[in-house]
Design a protein around this motif. Structure first.
Motif, PDB file in Angstrom:
ATOM      1  N   TYR A 246      30.198 -17.669  -0.334  1.00 60.40           N
ATOM      2  CA  TYR A 246      29.975 -19.253   0.295  1.00 60.40           C
ATOM      3  C   TYR A 246      28.769 -19.154   0.938  1.00 60.40           C
ATOM      4  O   TYR A 246      28.205 -20.213   1.129  1.00 60.40           O
ATOM      5  CB  TYR A 246      30.908 -19.938   0.889  1.00 60.40           C
ATOM      6  N   CYS A 247      28.209 -18.092   1.455  1.00 61.99           N
ATOM      7  CA  CYS A 247      27.304 -18.282   2.424  1.00 61.99           C
ATOM      8  C   CYS A 247      25.697 -17.435   2.158  1.00 61.99           C
ATOM      9  O   CYS A 247      25.173 -16.910   2.897  1.00 61.99           O
ATOM     10  CB  CYS A 247      27.659 -17.945   3.639  1.00 61.99           C
ATOM     11  N   HIS A 248      25.647 -17.297   0.934  1.00 60.09           N
ATOM     12  CA  HIS A 248      24.390 -16.389   0.317  1.00 60.09           C
ATOM     13  C   HIS A 248      24.465 -15.043   1.382  1.00 60.09           C
ATOM     14  O   HIS A 248      23.274 -14.527   1.475  1.00 60.09           O
ATOM     15  CB  HIS A 248      23.025 -17.225   0.492  1.00 60.09           C
ATOM     16  N   GLY A 249      25.586 -14.259   1.448  1.00 59.14           N
ATOM     17  CA  GLY A 249      25.673 -13.102   2.031  1.00 59.14           C
ATOM     18  C   GLY A 249      25.634 -13.211   3.663  1.00 59.14           C
ATOM     19  O   GLY A 249      25.769 -11.999   4.290  1.00 59.14           O
ATOM     20  N   ASN A 250      25.524 -14.272   4.134  1.00 60.59           N
ATOM     21  CA  ASN A 250      25.324 -14.499   5.623  1.00 60.59           C
ATOM     22  C   ASN A 250      26.843 -14.393   6.056  1.00 60.59           C
ATOM     23  O   ASN A 250      27.837 -14.926   5.441  1.00 60.59           O
ATOM     24  CB  ASN A 250      24.982 -15.723   5.960  1.00 60.59           C
ATOM     25  N   LEU A 251      27.101 -13.822   7.108  1.00 63.81           N
ATOM     26  CA  LEU A 251      28.385 -13.570   7.894  1.00 63.81           C
ATOM     27  C   LEU A 251      28.853 -15.039   8.538  1.00 63.81           C
ATOM     28  O   LEU A 251      28.234 -15.371   9.558  1.00 63.81           O
ATOM     29  CB  LEU A 251      28.163 -12.357   8.786  1.00 63.81           C
TER      30      LEU A 251
END
Length: 186
Positions: free
Chosen positions: A152-157
């Motif tokens: 959901y976050c383009h790989g961002n945590l």
């Protein structure tokens, strides 16, 4: 009460699952957990034949009587070994009735489990999701957060709060959706 230990039986959601997941709260630790679970079962369990497979069970009473140093020999930290013995003792003495948790609301299950030394919120939430089959996202778990971030976050945590918000639409399918999202990571 007997706790299935290793190898893990597909779909096993018995009440002893809390003890099995305690050591592996972060999804990335599952391989190590499987190895530990196997060593624990082989050292202290009772072997059974199930078709062509060998499976093990652990009696809480037997595990409660295990010396912490014997668990240390299995590559557990002293603290984790103490927690496992304490949890087994609580189950063996009836102080912790895992089977009774099935009918209790999530908040009560979490409160009951985190009252046990060494069990935290993530362990309690994993118990809800995997052992009781509750629609629960374990959003504090780093592995879950990474999987949610990848989806959901383009790989961002995402933070724990963000992970809960991003997965809120899963509703009653949360447990299944979480497992599917984690599948490539297991």
């Amino acid at each position: 009460e007997r706790v299935h230990c290793a190898p893990r039986v597909a779909g096993d959601r018995g009440p002893g699952h809390a003890a099995r997941i305690h050591h592996g709260e972060e999804v990335g630790a599952w391989r190590e957990l499987d190895s530990l679970r196997r060593r624990l079962a082989e050292a202290f369990g009772c072997q059974h034949t199930l078709g062509s497979h060998q499976v093990f069970s652990l009696a809480a009473e037997r595990l409660a009587a295990v010396d912490v140093m014997a668990l240390r020999a299995l590559q557990l930290t002293t603290r984790k070994a103490e927690y496992i013995v304490a949890l087994a003792t609580a189950v063996a003495t009836g102080t912790l009735d895992l089977a009774a948790l099935r009918d209790r609301p999530d908040v009560e299950v979490i409160a009951c489990l985190i009252a046990c030394r060494g069990l935290g919120r993530w362990t309690a939430e994993w118990f809800l999701a995997r052992a009781l089959g509750r629609p629960r996202v374990v959003a504090g778990d780093l592995g879950v957060r990474k999987a949610v971030g990848a989806a959901y976050c383009h790989g961002n945590l995402p933070s724990e709060t963000e992970a809960r918000e991003l997965t809120a639409h899963w509703g009653a399918a949360a447990g299944v959706a979480q497992q599917l999202l984690l599948q490539p990571r297991v």
